[in-house]
Motif scaffolding. Structure first.
Motif, PDB file in Angstrom:
ATOM      1  N   UNK A 341       0.693  -1.325   0.112  1.00 45.11           N
ATOM      2  CA  UNK A 341       0.118   0.112   0.084  1.00 45.11           C
ATOM      3  C   UNK A 341       0.800   1.254   0.035  1.00 45.11           C
ATOM      4  N   UNK A 342       2.019   1.116   0.764  1.00 45.62           N
ATOM      5  CA  UNK A 342       2.868   2.581   0.922  1.00 45.62           C
ATOM      6  C   UNK A 342       3.575   2.379  -0.645  1.00 45.62           C
ATOM      7  N   UNK A 343       3.810   1.355  -1.209  1.00 44.29           N
ATOM      8  CA  UNK A 343       4.578   1.468  -2.568  1.00 44.29           C
ATOM      9  C   UNK A 343       3.629   2.443  -3.555  1.00 44.29           C
ATOM     10  N   UNK A 344       2.298   1.735  -3.612  1.00 45.34           N
ATOM     11  CA  UNK A 344       1.429   2.382  -4.411  1.00 45.34           C
ATOM     12  C   UNK A 344       1.227   3.717  -4.307  1.00 45.34           C
ATOM     13  N   UNK A 345       1.384   4.525  -3.034  1.00 44.68           N
ATOM     14  CA  UNK A 345       1.144   5.876  -2.934  1.00 44.68           C
ATOM     15  C   UNK A 345       2.500   6.654  -3.176  1.00 44.68           C
ATOM     16  N   UNK A 346       3.743   6.025  -2.990  1.00 49.43           N
ATOM     17  CA  UNK A 346       4.932   6.810  -2.942  1.00 49.43           C
ATOM     18  C   UNK A 346       5.716   6.371  -4.195  1.00 49.43           C
ATOM     19  N   UNK A 347       5.385   5.048  -4.889  1.00 49.61           N
ATOM     20  CA  UNK A 347       6.183   4.719  -5.906  1.00 49.61           C
ATOM     21  C   UNK A 347       7.653   4.270  -5.574  1.00 49.61           C
ATOM     22  N   UNK A 348       7.893   4.198  -4.225  1.00 49.46           N
ATOM     23  CA  UNK A 348       9.179   3.548  -3.770  1.00 49.46           C
ATOM     24  C   UNK A 348       9.198   1.935  -3.653  1.00 49.46           C
ATOM     25  N   UNK A 349      10.025   1.491  -4.419  1.00 47.35           N
ATOM     26  CA  UNK A 349      10.060  -0.063  -4.318  1.00 47.35           C
ATOM     27  C   UNK A 349      10.488  -0.542  -3.065  1.00 47.35           C
ATOM     28  N   UNK A 350       9.298  -1.009  -2.462  1.00 49.93           N
ATOM     29  CA  UNK A 350       9.387  -1.139  -1.031  1.00 49.93           C
ATOM     30  C   UNK A 350       8.892  -2.721  -0.627  1.00 49.93           C
ATOM     31  N   UNK A 351       9.521  -3.520   0.080  1.00 51.21           N
ATOM     32  CA  UNK A 351       9.271  -4.519   0.823  1.00 51.21           C
ATOM     33  C   UNK A 351       9.444  -4.617   2.034  1.00 51.21           C
ATOM     34  N   UNK A 352       9.135  -5.487   2.922  1.00 53.32           N
ATOM     35  CA  UNK A 352       9.481  -5.302   4.551  1.00 53.32           C
ATOM     36  C   UNK A 352      10.795  -5.711   4.865  1.00 53.32           C
ATOM     37  N   UNK A 353      11.535  -6.407   3.933  1.00 49.91           N
ATOM     38  CA  UNK A 353      12.941  -6.517   3.939  1.00 49.91           C
ATOM     39  C   UNK A 353      13.853  -5.264   3.817  1.00 49.91           C
ATOM     40  N   UNK A 354      13.218  -4.206   2.942  1.00 53.46           N
ATOM     41  CA  UNK A 354      14.035  -3.131   2.975  1.00 53.46           C
ATOM     42  C   UNK A 354      14.381  -2.261   4.105  1.00 53.46           C
ATOM     43  N   UNK A 355      13.421  -2.452   5.038  1.00 51.10           N
ATOM     44  CA  UNK A 355      13.535  -1.740   6.369  1.00 51.10           C
ATOM     45  C   UNK A 355      14.632  -2.259   7.050  1.00 51.10           C
ATOM     46  N   UNK A 356      15.088  -3.495   6.901  1.00 49.80           N
ATOM     47  CA  UNK A 356      16.074  -4.293   7.730  1.00 49.80           C
ATOM     48  C   UNK A 356      17.255  -3.982   7.031  1.00 49.80           C
ATOM     49  N   UNK A 357      17.401  -3.825   5.509  1.00 51.79           N
ATOM     50  CA  UNK A 357      18.433  -3.118   4.939  1.00 51.79           C
ATOM     51  C   UNK A 357      18.963  -1.857   5.420  1.00 51.79           C
ATOM     52  N   UNK A 358      17.899  -1.187   5.507  1.00 52.77           N
ATOM     53  CA  UNK A 358      18.030   0.308   5.835  1.00 52.77           C
ATOM     54  C   UNK A 358      18.464   0.444   7.300  1.00 52.77           C
ATOM     55  N   UNK A 359      17.802  -0.285   8.314  1.00 49.94           N
ATOM     56  CA  UNK A 359      18.401  -0.289   9.720  1.00 49.94           C
ATOM     57  C   UNK A 359      19.705  -0.598   9.788  1.00 49.94           C
ATOM     58  N   UNK A 360      20.094  -1.533   9.164  1.00 46.74           N
ATOM     59  CA  UNK A 360      21.486  -2.259   9.291  1.00 46.74           C
ATOM     60  C   UNK A 360      22.548  -1.233   8.692  1.00 46.74           C
ATOM     61  N   UNK A 361      21.870  -0.601   7.477  1.00 50.21           N
ATOM     62  CA  UNK A 361      23.091   0.450   6.905  1.00 50.21           C
ATOM     63  C   UNK A 361      23.127   1.717   7.716  1.00 50.21           C
ATOM     64  N   UNK A 362      22.077   1.974   8.339  1.00 50.36           N
ATOM     65  CA  UNK A 362      22.168   3.162   9.113  1.00 50.36           C
ATOM     66  C   UNK A 362      22.994   3.085  10.428  1.00 50.36           C
TER      67      UNK A 362
END
Length: 432
Positions: A341-362
């Protein structure tokens, strides 16, 4: 046609098998394979399901080719090149789509291998259909089927006849596995750093959309909005897997006396108290994950002000529950629809696992900002995000990315810009 079925044993253990869709009778050989090979190796249920989905395609192919797998292997006669070529035509398609495709050819599975000329045309039609599965999924199917045929050959070799040796039967399985393995496709490696970790602007855009008070918020109902907002914050902050998040209970929340908050990641395989057939479980090690004050405030607000007041919400210890009328108060099954649903609004290529990659990289960026070298914090990285070894392919990718100094400057400056935005949202929610 064989279909997968998930069931819960009296002990609470989840299991899966293939059974005939009409009679309901389990398939003997694949059930034996699951018991003696897959479960004996303590594979996760999701992995077992992927094995069985590959075997669905194998059995459909055997039916289309008029091949009895047991008789074929027991005869000690090798599969030919046409067999493996036709199997790869099937493997590029989704197993659940095959019956529909066959019926569109105005024929039945029992007719295809009888009429030679018609069979040739049918396989040409299969070849012409565009690939329906990803290259990685296609390769996995090849690997799983190869392992099954090799296992089956070893089992059948113990019952060999006088005219057929044990080695001949085992060779059938080995050669089939080798020949099929040669059909794998090359999967290009993507740019890990660029594609899987969200940038600061993307994070801010997502938080703007999931803000429960935002007109762009895609969900109906205040409870659902606050729950999804909390889920996104916890994932961004902790980097836990979606299965770990859905497995969280109230008792897993750590409320430190010194303002150090956290969450316990606990294995609960085979839990009788979990009403979900497909349990959402930690992938690897149990651990404790620290979370920020901001994420804790959002989580605490959801637990005390939303879940506690949801009908049936207090009947389960699991934190995140459904707020829809049909399943209100029951543990949430998945969060894939939330990111979609977030992807449909933002057009950001998003899956639950993307948040894991993001937190790890942060986390890596913060360590770099503090002047740490990779060797100084890699053990902490494993503990925080739940990898068993620094030899994990994903961890090695982070290590490779970490040494590219030029990627850090902009991200270090922007690392925590969205924290104030979150604090403002929580303040407004509490006022509401």
């Amino acid at each position: 046609m064989l279909v997968t079925r998930l069931y819960i044993e009296p002990s609470g253990q989840r299991n899966m098998l293939l059974l005939d869709s009409e009679s309901g009778v389990p398939d003997y050989w694949s059930t034996l394979y699951v018991t003696n090979s897959l479960r004996a190796r303590h594979l996760r249920l999701g992995t077992i399901e992927k094995h069985l989905q590959a075997l669905q395609s194998l059995f459909m192919w055997a039916e289309l080719r008029g091949i009895n797998l047991i008789d074929k292997i027991a005869s000690g006669k090798a599969f030919n090149i046409n067999d493996t070529d036709s199997l790869t035509s099937i493997l590029k398609l989704r197993a659940d789509e095959l019956p529909k495709l066959i019926s569109s050819f105005n024929t039945s599975t029992s007719e295809i291998h009888v009429k030679t000329s018609q069979a040739r045309n049918i396989w040409k039609k299969f070849d012409a259909i565009p690939r329906q599965v990803t290259p990685a999924n296609f390769n996995d199917k090849i690997k799983y089927i190869g392992k099954y045929i090799e296992w089956l050959s070893n089992i059948l070799s113990d019952c060999h006849s006088k005219s057929i040796t044990r080695e001949q039967i085992r060779t059938v399985g080995y050669e089939f596995k080798t020949s099929l393995g040669g059909q794998k496709v090359v999967v290009p490696k993507d740019n890990f750093g660029a594609s899987k970790s969200l940038g600061n602007a993307e994070i801010q855009r997502i938080l703007k959309v999931v803000n429960p008070l935002s007109p762009e918020n895609p969900w109906d109902g205040e409870a659902t909005r606050i729950r999804n907002f909390t889920i996104i914050l916890v994932l961004l902050d902790s980097g836990m897997r979606s299965g770990e998040l859905l497995n969280l209970k109230i008792t897993d929340v750590i409320r430190g006396k010194t303002k150090q908050y956290g969450l316990r990641i606990v294995q609960r395989s085979g839990s009788i108290n979990d009403p979900r057939k497909k349990q959402r479980l930690p992938k690897t090690v149990q651990r404790e994950v620290p979370i920020s004050d901001t994420a804790f405030k959002a989580l605490n607000h959801y637990i005390t002000e939303v879940k506690a007041k949801t009908p049936n919400g207090q009947k389960t210890e699991y934190i995140f529950v459904s707020h829809s009328n049909s399943s209100q108060g029951k543990p949430l099954h998945s969060i894939n629809s939330i990111t979609e649903d977030i992807r449909k609004v933002t057009s950001i290529d998003l899956t639950p696992h993307v948040f894991r990659h993001t937190a790890t990289w942060k986390y890596c960026v913060r360590m770099k900002k503090e002047g740490k070298e990779w060797k100084d914090f890699v053990e902490l990285l494993l503990l925080k995000f739940g990898w068993a070894s620094e030899k994990s392919p994903t961890v090695r990718l982070y290590a490779r990315k970490f040494i590219k100094e030029d990627l850090f400057e902009r991200q270090i400056k922007q690392q925590d810009e969205y924290v104030q935005d979150v604090s403002n949202i929580l303040f407004l929610l509490n006022k509401e």
